[in-house]
Design an enzyme around this catalytic site. Structure first.
Site, PDB file in Angstrom:
ATOM      1  N   ASP A   1     -85.117 -53.147  47.951  1.00 38.26           N
ATOM      2  CA  ASP A   1     -86.209 -52.810  48.869  1.00 38.26           C
ATOM      3  C   ASP A   1     -87.564 -53.026  48.183  1.00 38.26           C
ATOM      4  O   ASP A   1     -88.497 -53.583  48.768  1.00 38.26           O
ATOM      5  CB  ASP A   1     -86.045 -51.342  49.302  1.00 38.26           C
ATOM      6  CG  ASP A   1     -86.763 -51.031  50.605  1.00 38.26           C
ATOM      7  OD1 ASP A   1     -87.074 -51.971  51.368  1.00 38.26           O
ATOM      8  OD2 ASP A   1     -87.001 -49.838  50.872  1.00 38.26           O
TER       9      ASP A   1
ATOM     10  N   HIS B   1     -87.920 -58.048  55.745  1.00 39.60           N
ATOM     11  CA  HIS B   1     -87.575 -56.866  56.537  1.00 39.60           C
ATOM     12  C   HIS B   1     -87.219 -57.215  57.983  1.00 39.60           C
ATOM     13  O   HIS B   1     -86.372 -56.567  58.588  1.00 39.60           O
ATOM     14  CB  HIS B   1     -88.693 -55.820  56.486  1.00 39.60           C
ATOM     15  CG  HIS B   1     -88.554 -54.861  55.343  1.00 39.60           C
ATOM     16  ND1 HIS B   1     -88.938 -55.189  54.071  1.00 39.60           N
ATOM     17  CD2 HIS B   1     -88.017 -53.613  55.266  1.00 39.60           C
ATOM     18  CE1 HIS B   1     -88.675 -54.159  53.256  1.00 39.60           C
ATOM     19  NE2 HIS B   1     -88.108 -53.195  53.962  1.00 39.60           N
TER      20      HIS B   1
ATOM     21  N   HIS C   1     -83.738 -58.330  57.817  1.00 40.03           N
ATOM     22  CA  HIS C   1     -82.938 -57.106  57.650  1.00 40.03           C
ATOM     23  C   HIS C   1     -82.720 -56.441  59.007  1.00 40.03           C
ATOM     24  O   HIS C   1     -81.606 -56.064  59.363  1.00 40.03           O
ATOM     25  CB  HIS C   1     -83.635 -56.123  56.706  1.00 40.03           C
ATOM     26  CG  HIS C   1     -83.194 -54.701  56.911  1.00 40.03           C
ATOM     27  ND1 HIS C   1     -83.735 -53.891  57.906  1.00 40.03           N
ATOM     28  CD2 HIS C   1     -82.237 -53.959  56.314  1.00 40.03           C
ATOM     29  CE1 HIS C   1     -83.125 -52.721  57.889  1.00 40.03           C
ATOM     30  NE2 HIS C   1     -82.215 -52.726  56.930  1.00 40.03           N
TER      31      HIS C   1
ATOM     32  N   HIS D   1     -79.909 -49.990  53.332  1.00 40.34           N
ATOM     33  CA  HIS D   1     -81.124 -50.714  53.737  1.00 40.34           C
ATOM     34  C   HIS D   1     -81.532 -51.781  52.708  1.00 40.34           C
ATOM     35  O   HIS D   1     -81.673 -52.951  53.025  1.00 40.34           O
ATOM     36  CB  HIS D   1     -82.248 -49.686  53.951  1.00 40.34           C
ATOM     37  CG  HIS D   1     -83.604 -50.272  54.154  1.00 40.34           C
ATOM     38  ND1 HIS D   1     -84.002 -50.815  55.357  1.00 40.34           N
ATOM     39  CD2 HIS D   1     -84.661 -50.422  53.303  1.00 40.34           C
ATOM     40  CE1 HIS D   1     -85.248 -51.250  55.237  1.00 40.34           C
ATOM     41  NE2 HIS D   1     -85.669 -51.029  54.012  1.00 40.34           N
TER      42      HIS D   1
END
Ligand code: ZN
Length: 377
Positions: free
Chosen positions: A178, A259, A262, A276
């Site tokens: 992340d 992201h 994702h 995540h």
């Protein structure tokens, strides 16, 4: 679509206070007393056993009256509403979130509903959720739904590294995934509006670069230290990178394709067991491919991510037989009109993103084949 509204203000925002160290819970009373006396403590059953009991006994000794709320596991609107009613009935005067990203995001929403301060106490370094003034909301089935924004960042973020060191190394690695996205995405988003509604400052750029530099210097070393529960300076540095630097960096630097991709992958059921940061890690490879990064640059990131066992091929993600139709659905979701992928400076459409996703898997697989990389024990 960088800055379509021609916004000129630069905005930097962050939590009022950040505290990190091996005795942070033990010393928490002195920091929390500024926020109130009757906190709602949001914590799931697992973290309650690991750190919740200890925190409650510390706070009770310091004169706090704690109302414990049992978090059930998903940062969904239903869970937020349920716990908000509970908090109102208990007449709490501030909120403490104890746990990981979903506990934290749920608690921020509760504090916002109540209009009271919030202290975030992370028990893992697996996401950059603690410092920001936003929550990521999911459906009860775990599908990405939306971002919710707040006027203010958390009043206090407190990270007890003697707790974090006991979390599985996989969580630290996810946090590295992340956090490694932060600078990669902020570079693309530098002319786009950030999560504070303004343009990135010079400081945001510096924070993002420091975040990335820390991960390249210490990421692997911290991951190994975590395996033997060795609370080393490298581990402390990576916890800070994953929590503070990445948190400030993504919020005020902006995010982009990693992201968004994702978020697209949350539609694939077989990936729901992934964290995540693990999906974001694959998104980093996709974004670098999308941006036409040269081979040396691309492989610098691939090498670091594999060194901490981040799953950056379809096979490692647990979807070895993923179909083109499924990947096109991911690309479509990543290109939703509200997605941050439009912060990219390159031309973007679903087809381009679909090919970048396939290209990312190919690049990582080729690197693995050539270097003989194996998942560490
Ligand atoms: Zn993230």
């Amino acid at each position: 679509m960088p800055n379509p509204k021609h916004i000129t203000e630069r905005i930097f925002q962050g939590p009022q206070k950040y505290i990190q160290g091996p005795n942070a819970i033990k010393n928490s009373g002195q920091y929390l007393k500024a926020l109130g006396k009757k906190p709602l403590l949001t914590v799931d059953d697992n973290v309650y056993e690991i750190a919740g009991k200890n925190l409650i006994s510390v706070l009770e000794k310091n004169g706090f009256t704690i109302h414990r709320a049992r978090f059930r596991g998903e940062a969904s609107v239903k869970e937020i509403d349920r716990l908000t009613v509970e908090a109102k009935d208990a007449q709490v005067d501030f909120v403490i979130a104890l746990g990981g990203g979903k506990t934290i995001d749920t608690s921020k929403a509760i504090a916002n509903h109540l209009g009271v301060p919030i202290a975030v106490m992370s028990t893992t370094a697996s996401t950059d959720a603690p410092c920001s003034a936003l929550s990521v909301l999911y459906s009860e089935e775990g599908l990405f739904e939306s971002y919710r924004f707040y006027q203010w960042n958390p009043n206090l973020v407190l990270v007890d590294t003697s707790v974090v060191i006991n979390a599985p190394p996989r969580m630290l690695a996810a946090g590295i995934g992340d956090a490694l996205a932060t600078n990669v995405e902020a570079r693309q988003a530098r002319y786009s509006v950030n999560f504070g509604g303004g343009m990135p400052t010079e400081l945001a750029g510096a924070v993002c670069r420091t975040c990335e530099g820390t991960l390249f210097r210490y990421g692997k070393q911290a991951y190994e230290a975590n395996k033997t529960r060795s609370l080393t300076p490298a581990f402390e540095a990576v916890v800070e990178a994953n929590t503070l630097l990445s948190g400030l960096g993504f919020e005020t630097g902006g995010i982009a394709a990693a992201h968004a991709i994702h978020n697209g992958f949350t539609a694939i059921e077989a990936m729901h067991g992934l964290m995540h940061g693990e999906k974001v890690a694959f998104g980093i490879v996709c974004q670098l491919i999308l941006d036409g990064a040269d081979t040396a640059e691309l492989e610098r990131y691939i090498d670091l991510m594999l060194s901490v066992d981040l799953p950056i091929t379809f096979e490692l993600l647990g979807i070895p037989k993923v179909t083109d139709a499924e990947l096109r659905a991911v690309a479509k979701a990543a290109c939703a009109p509200t997605e941050t992928i439009w912060n990219m400076e390159r031309a973007i459409n679903e087809d381009i993103v679909f090919h970048a996703i396939k290209g990312a898997d190919t690049a990582s697989r080729e690197f693995i084949r050539r270097t003989g990389w194996r998942k560490s024990a």
